[in-house]
Design a protein around this motif. Structure first.
Motif, short mmCIF file in Angstrom:
data_model
loop_
_atom_site.label_atom_id
_atom_site.label_comp_id
_atom_site.label_asym_id
_atom_site.label_seq_id
_atom_site.Cartn_x
_atom_site.Cartn_y
_atom_site.Cartn_z
N TRP A 179 0.69 -15.89 -8.60
CA TRP A 179 -0.29 -15.11 -7.85
C TRP A 179 -1.58 -15.03 -8.67
O TRP A 179 -1.53 -15.11 -9.90
N TYR B 28 -6.82 -11.81 -5.33
CA TYR B 28 -6.19 -10.72 -4.58
C TYR B 28 -7.09 -9.48 -4.53
O TYR B 28 -7.19 -8.81 -3.51
N GLY C 29 6.81 -4.51 -6.52
CA GLY C 29 5.76 -5.49 -6.19
C GLY C 29 4.42 -4.86 -6.46
O GLY C 29 3.55 -4.78 -5.58
N GLY D 229 1.83 -5.72 -8.04
CA GLY D 229 0.60 -6.51 -8.03
C GLY D 229 -0.25 -6.20 -9.24
O GLY D 229 0.26 -5.88 -10.33
N ASN E 288 -3.07 -1.87 -8.44
CA ASN E 288 -3.89 -1.03 -7.55
C ASN E 288 -3.06 0.07 -6.89
O ASN E 288 -3.49 1.22 -6.80
N SER E 289 -1.84 -0.29 -6.44
CA SER E 289 -0.99 0.74 -5.84
C SER E 289 -0.47 1.69 -6.92
O SER E 289 -0.40 2.91 -6.71
N ASP F 116 7.21 -6.57 -10.86
CA ASP F 116 6.64 -7.69 -10.10
C ASP F 116 7.23 -8.97 -10.67
O ASP F 116 7.66 -9.00 -11.83
N THR F 117 7.26 -10.02 -9.86
CA THR F 117 7.76 -11.31 -10.36
C THR F 117 6.64 -12.14 -10.96
O THR F 117 6.90 -13.16 -11.59
N GLY G 272 10.39 -8.14 -12.79
CA GLY G 272 11.64 -7.83 -12.09
C GLY G 272 11.52 -8.27 -10.64
O GLY G 272 10.42 -8.30 -10.08
N ASP G 273 12.68 -8.63 -10.08
CA ASP G 273 12.72 -9.10 -8.70
C ASP G 273 13.24 -7.97 -7.81
O ASP G 273 14.31 -7.42 -8.09
N ILE G 274 12.49 -7.69 -6.76
CA ILE G 274 12.90 -6.62 -5.83
C ILE G 274 14.30 -6.93 -5.28
O ILE G 274 15.08 -6.01 -5.03
N ASN H 292 4.27 -1.10 -1.51
CA ASN H 292 3.15 -1.37 -0.62
C ASN H 292 2.89 -2.87 -0.56
O ASN H 292 2.53 -3.49 -1.56
N ALA H 293 3.11 -3.43 0.64
CA ALA H 293 2.77 -4.85 0.91
C ALA H 293 3.54 -5.82 0.02
O ALA H 293 2.97 -6.83 -0.42
C1 LIG Z 1 0.46 -8.36 -1.52
S1 LIG Z 1 0.83 -7.96 -3.20
C2 LIG Z 1 0.93 -6.17 -3.17
C3 LIG Z 1 0.38 -5.57 -4.44
C4 LIG Z 1 0.23 -4.05 -4.46
N1 LIG Z 1 1.51 -3.39 -4.31
C5 LIG Z 1 -0.74 -3.52 -3.42
O1 LIG Z 1 -0.48 -2.42 -2.92
O2 LIG Z 1 -1.77 -4.15 -3.11
C6 LIG Z 1 2.52 -8.43 -3.25
C7 LIG Z 1 3.09 -8.44 -4.67
O3 LIG Z 1 4.50 -8.56 -4.55
C8 LIG Z 1 4.94 -9.42 -5.61
N2 LIG Z 1 6.24 -9.95 -5.20
C9 LIG Z 1 6.51 -10.88 -4.24
N3 LIG Z 1 7.84 -11.08 -4.17
C10 LIG Z 1 8.42 -10.26 -5.11
C11 LIG Z 1 9.76 -10.02 -5.51
N4 LIG Z 1 10.77 -10.65 -4.93
N5 LIG Z 1 9.99 -9.11 -6.49
C12 LIG Z 1 8.94 -8.46 -7.10
N6 LIG Z 1 7.66 -8.66 -6.76
C13 LIG Z 1 7.39 -9.54 -5.78
C14 LIG Z 1 3.85 -10.45 -5.75
O4 LIG Z 1 3.90 -11.07 -7.01
C15 LIG Z 1 2.60 -9.60 -5.53
O5 LIG Z 1 2.10 -9.11 -6.74
#
Ligand SMILES: C[S@@+](CC[C@H](N)C(=O)[O-])C[C@H]1O[C@@H](n2cnc3c(N)ncnc32)[C@H](O)[C@@H]1O
Length: 265
Positions: free
Chosen positions: A7, A12, A45, A47, A50-51, A68-69, A89-91, A106-107
């Motif tokens: 990413w 972003y 996640g 990012g 910001n959240s 976040d990954t 970490g992976d969700i 969030n997102a």
């Molecule tokens: C759209 S961004 C959202 C960022 C922030 N939470 C926000 O509110 O704007 C999505 C984030 O989820 C992370 N992500 C995607 N798949 C994931 C997973 N399986 N485990 C952890 N993070 C993940 C991405 O790396 C990215 O940073």
């Protein structure tokens, strides 16, 4: 289809204010019950932080962890918020039964498949009386997403992209999420908000999605094919989103929200 590159926090955060608005709207509905110790919060996640920053402002005494990954996103988050903890970490595999007072996403959950099992599992990370709160973009049927898939199936992209799925969960109805959360919860609040973001032109819509939904489509392409893909996508956005009176285009964006308070044991 695999996402070839990490990413990109700089791309972003180009629309950070618009992207953070739903995070704020979600947080506005998160009321933690007064507890005895320091609240433990998990931002799934996170990012570029910001959240997490919103969480830290709202709960200044809390112990906050973002996962976040993406290493690039984690680096940006650590720089932004040195007082919070950020871990790779992976969700899909995060664990810790009842460990958190607030699990917030969030997102990010749209990138994790299998919500029927994922959502109840994430609720179980929450301590009794605590909250699970998530906002999930619900835009797979919108032109900004359908046009990516249409272009990917065209020559010359289909040969590289192979017409596979981009790894995003199909979002069910708000009622379906209510049903997933209600059995383990004392109360569940689900709602949908449709945002209308004024965008300078079709290119701005392309730049918005370049750092998210377009990644699985354009990351595997070489530079020339990528430029061609983005050019076709911008043209498609200009026809799908008509110019308003000031020349801008309204990017309609539907998002699903849920806040559940975990039942007392
Ligand atoms: C759209 S961004 C959202 C960022 C922030 N939470 C926000 O509110 O704007 C999505 C984030 O989820 C992370 N992500 C995607 N798949 C994931 C997973 N399986 N485990 C952890 N993070 C993940 C991405 O790396 C990215 O940073």
């Amino acid at each position: 289809m695999t996402v070839a590159t990490d990413w990109n926090p700089a791309l972003y955060t180009r629309f950070e204010d618009e992207r953070t608005r739903p995070a704020r709207d979600l947080l506005a509905r998160c009321r933690l019950a007064p507890g005895t110790g320091r609240s433990r919060i998990l931002d799934l996640g996170c990012g570029p932080g910001n959240s997490t920053e919103l969480l830290a402002e709202r709960f200044p005494d809390a112990d906050i962890t973002g996962i976040d990954t993406s290493e690039a996103m984690l680096r940006a988050a650590r720089e932004r918020l040195p007082r919070c903890r950020f871990e790779r970490g992976d969700i899909a595999s995060v664990d810790g039964e009842g460990l958190f007072d607030l699990v917030y996403a969030n997102a990010s959950l749209q990138w994790v498949l299998g919500h029927e099992t994922l959502i109840p599992r994430l609720l179980r990370l929450v301590a009794p009386g605590g909250l699970f709160a998530a906002q999930i973009p619900d835009n797979l049927a919108d032109p900004n997403q359908t046009q990516m898939r249409r272009i990917a199936a065209e020559t010359p992209f289909a040969a590289v992209l192979g017409g596979q799925s981009e790894g995003r969960e199909e979002i069910g109805s708000s009622g379906a999420y209510y049903d997933l959360l209600r059995p383990g919860s004392a109360e569940v609040d689900v709602w949908t908000t449709i945002y209308e973001h004024p965008m300078e032109d079709g290119g701005a819509i392309t730049r918005w999605f370049r750092s998210t939904g377009l990644k699985p489509f354009v990351d595997p392409l070489d530079e020339d094919l990528r430029a061609l893909f983005l050019e076709r996508y911008t043209a498609a956005m200009e026809s799908a989103y008509p110019a308003r009176v000031d020349g801008r285009r309204l990017l309609t964006f539907r998002r699903l929200f849920m806040v559940a308070r975990r039942a007392q044991a």
